[in-house]
Design an enzyme around this catalytic site. Structure first.
Site, mmCIF file in Angstrom:
data_model
loop_
_atom_site.group_PDB
_atom_site.id
_atom_site.type_symbol
_atom_site.label_atom_id
_atom_site.label_comp_id
_atom_site.label_asym_id
_atom_site.label_seq_id
_atom_site.Cartn_x
_atom_site.Cartn_y
_atom_site.Cartn_z
ATOM 1 N N ARG A 169 -28.859 2.916 -0.483
ATOM 2 C CA ARG A 169 -27.505 2.539 -0.025
ATOM 3 C C ARG A 169 -27.507 1.144 0.604
ATOM 4 N NH1 ARG A 169 -23.401 6.072 1.788
ATOM 5 N NH2 ARG A 169 -23.053 4.861 3.661
ATOM 6 N N ARG A 173 -30.637 -8.595 -0.632
ATOM 7 C CA ARG A 173 -30.179 -9.766 -1.382
ATOM 8 C C ARG A 173 -31.026 -10.994 -1.060
ATOM 9 N NH1 ARG A 173 -24.974 -8.493 1.419
ATOM 10 N NH2 ARG A 173 -24.084 -6.801 0.196
ATOM 11 N N ARG A 246 -26.364 16.542 9.759
ATOM 12 C CA ARG A 246 -26.904 15.622 10.760
ATOM 13 C C ARG A 246 -25.855 15.520 11.855
ATOM 14 N NH1 ARG A 246 -27.642 10.414 7.834
ATOM 15 N NH2 ARG A 246 -27.081 9.457 9.765
ATOM 16 N N ARG A 277 -28.104 3.155 17.530
ATOM 17 C CA ARG A 277 -27.183 2.015 17.511
ATOM 18 C C ARG A 277 -26.455 1.907 18.837
ATOM 19 N NH1 ARG A 277 -23.828 2.725 11.844
ATOM 20 N NH2 ARG A 277 -23.148 4.713 12.704
ATOM 21 N N GLU A 297 -25.378 5.534 20.419
ATOM 22 C CA GLU A 297 -25.347 6.592 19.403
ATOM 23 C C GLU A 297 -26.750 7.137 19.203
ATOM 24 O OE1 GLU A 297 -23.117 5.732 15.730
ATOM 25 O OE2 GLU A 297 -24.766 6.636 14.620
ATOM 26 N N TYR A 345 -21.146 13.456 1.168
ATOM 27 C CA TYR A 345 -21.160 12.288 2.049
ATOM 28 C C TYR A 345 -20.099 11.284 1.580
ATOM 29 C CZ TYR A 345 -23.325 8.539 4.822
ATOM 30 O OH TYR A 345 -23.569 7.530 5.707
ATOM 31 N N ASP A 347 -17.078 8.525 1.947
ATOM 32 C CA ASP A 347 -16.550 7.496 2.845
ATOM 33 C C ASP A 347 -15.048 7.743 3.023
ATOM 34 O OD1 ASP A 347 -18.944 6.165 3.254
ATOM 35 O OD2 ASP A 347 -18.708 4.926 1.468
HETATM 36 N N1 UDP Z 1 -31.719 1.918 7.401
HETATM 37 C C1 UDP Z 1 -32.814 1.351 8.014
HETATM 38 N N2 UDP Z 1 -32.630 0.381 8.949
HETATM 39 C C2 UDP Z 1 -31.397 -0.048 9.314
HETATM 40 C C3 UDP Z 1 -30.264 0.522 8.695
HETATM 41 C C4 UDP Z 1 -30.464 1.510 7.744
HETATM 42 O O1 UDP Z 1 -33.936 1.731 7.712
HETATM 43 O O2 UDP Z 1 -31.294 -0.910 10.205
HETATM 44 C C5 UDP Z 1 -31.952 2.979 6.398
HETATM 45 C C6 UDP Z 1 -31.845 4.379 7.009
HETATM 46 O O3 UDP Z 1 -32.814 5.200 6.387
HETATM 47 C C7 UDP Z 1 -30.455 4.809 6.600
HETATM 48 C C8 UDP Z 1 -30.296 4.147 5.234
HETATM 49 O O4 UDP Z 1 -30.996 2.909 5.359
HETATM 50 O O5 UDP Z 1 -30.340 6.214 6.542
HETATM 51 C C9 UDP Z 1 -28.878 3.901 4.807
HETATM 52 O O6 UDP Z 1 -28.257 3.063 5.747
HETATM 53 P P1 UDP Z 1 -26.693 3.119 6.026
HETATM 54 O O7 UDP Z 1 -26.337 2.017 6.937
HETATM 55 O O8 UDP Z 1 -25.999 3.247 4.727
HETATM 56 O O9 UDP Z 1 -26.635 4.486 6.844
HETATM 57 P P2 UDP Z 1 -25.430 5.409 7.273
HETATM 58 O O10 UDP Z 1 -25.446 5.377 8.761
HETATM 59 O O11 UDP Z 1 -24.167 4.875 6.684
HETATM 60 O O12 UDP Z 1 -25.858 6.732 6.720
#
Ligand code: UDP
Length: 368
Positions: A169, A173, A246, A277, A297, A345, A347
């Site tokens: 996800r 880049r 979760r 976060r 969080e 899941y 959005d």
């Molecule tokens: N992820 C990570 N570091 C970060 C942000 C995300 O390793 O700083 C990984 C983590 O495993 C997460 C996945 O990337 O579950 C997908 O990130 P996304 O931001 O899409 O997570 P969401 O909170 O939307 O599930």
């Protein structure tokens, strides 16, 4: 029968369904066990700052129809989501882009960045786990500093035991583009999300602090059609077993300080910090105040008394879900919608889109 439609849950799916049905002249009531409308999109006004009570909500979509629909209920300001990662007080740009690679290694060109990734890569021919995939695609440095700790905290599992699709996800880049979402439309409603639900539910009977399951027989008899947006396993009294979710804990701290972190979201990627976060809500809408609200969080262990946030669509849970979905098909007067009732899941834009489709179909069939 008191109503044509009883909606269980005042989130996006339920509120849009009730709105559309009411517009067509049906009598609707909405019940929600919480003390407010809006589901997890609810924002609380703290002296002009709209606090995303259940985590940051950024509306993004490629559908003009969905974008136009939500813009009827609020003015969305254009928003670029570009969180900062904090690893032991080293700061990195997210998602992984040329700024991140510059911060990690001092490199200034895509070729140099690729070379560094190549040097740190742990090759794996057919990566299955999240760890194997991240190490082979992004290398050890990115994995150790930006992925391992965050993922472990977020999923409460070792990345060795998680499937690789989770990390896919996250964009990667070789450009200086730190915009998380590449959808055509992306924004935050000026004035918060709650107003959207207030407008959707205007003129509709809404009963808060009302748990469907505490008086199920009564509510089932109250309407010809039920729109159910709660957890699917709860609806069927867990007969095929409990699904896993979760869940999160939020701690909101209001302070008489103008600006604490200078960005809406910081991801804490080291295991030393217990939360994943922090969210400083005023930066979403660029609000000018002398105070601020910072939210911590933290993922916590799931149990069914807690609030479900994310479905866990692994093989085990999907096979339980398949049993419940067979039961859903047998019901003619109950419509299941939203993240929890579908156990997907989704959005926000997908929920809005599916509510528009489901209500349209329901209203069309009804008038035949
Ligand atoms: N992820 C990570 N570091 C970060 C942000 C995300 O390793 O700083 C990984 C983590 O495993 C997460 C996945 O990337 O579950 C997908 O990130 P996304 O931001 O899409 O997570 P969401 O909170 O939307 O599930």
């Amino acid at each position: 029968m008191m109503y044509d439609v009883l909606v269980v849950g005042a989130g996006f799916f339920g509120s849009i369904f009730a709105h559309q049905a009411t517009k067509e002249g049906l009598s609707c009531a909405v019940i929600d066990k919480r003390s407010h409308i809006g589901g997890n999109c609810y924002t609380r006004n703290v002296r002009g700052i709209h606090v995303h009570e259940y985590g940051p909500h950024i509306f993004h979509t490629n559908s003009k129809k969905i974008w136009d629909f939500v813009n009827r209920f609020a003015n969305f300001r254009q928003f670029t989501y570009s969180p900062v990662a904090n690893y032991k007080d080293e700061l990195y740009s997210l998602p992984f882009n040329m700024w991140t690679f510059h911060q990690l290694w001092g490199v200034t060109s895509p070729a140099e960045a690729m070379q560094k990734i190549e040097e740190t890569r742990v090759k794996c021919d057919a990566p299955k786990t999240l760890e194997e995939y991240a190490l082979s695609e992004l290398g050890k440095d990115v994995y150790e500093k930006l992925i391992r700790g965050y993922t472990k905290k977020q999923w409460r599992k070792d990345p060795k035991d998680l499937p690789s699709f989770i990390i896919k996800r996250l964009p990667f880049r070789l450009t200086y583009d730190a915009n998380y979402y590449h959808d055509k439309y992306c924004g935050i409603p000026d004035g918060g999300y709650t107003q959207i639900f207030e407008k959707l539910l205007q003129d509709i009977e809404v009963k808060l602090n009302t748990d469907f399951f505490e008086n199920r027989e009564y509510w089932e008899k109250s309407a010809k059609t039920i729109v159910y947006t709660g957890p699917i396993d709860a609806y069927f009294d867990y007969v095929y077993g409990e699904l896993d979710y979760r869940t999160l804990e939020f701690k909101h701290v209001e302070t008489e300080v103008e600006n604490i972190q200078g960005v809406p979201v910081i991801n804490y990627t080291s295991e030393d910090v217990p939360w994943t976060r922090t969210i400083e809500h005023k930066h979403f809408e660029k609000v000018k105040t002398d105070h601020t609200v910072l939210t911590y969080e933290k993922p916590v262990e799931w149990s069914k008394e807690k609030t479900p946030y994310y479905p866990i669509n692994d093989d085990h849970n999907n096979s339980i879900l398949a049993e419940y979905n067979k039961e859903v098909k047998k019901l003619s007067n109950v419509i299941f919608g939203g993240r929890l009732a579908k156990y997907q899941y989704y959005d926000m834009d997908q929920i809005v889109g599916s509510a528009l489709v489901a209500s349209k179909k329901f209203l069309a069939n009804r008038s035949i």
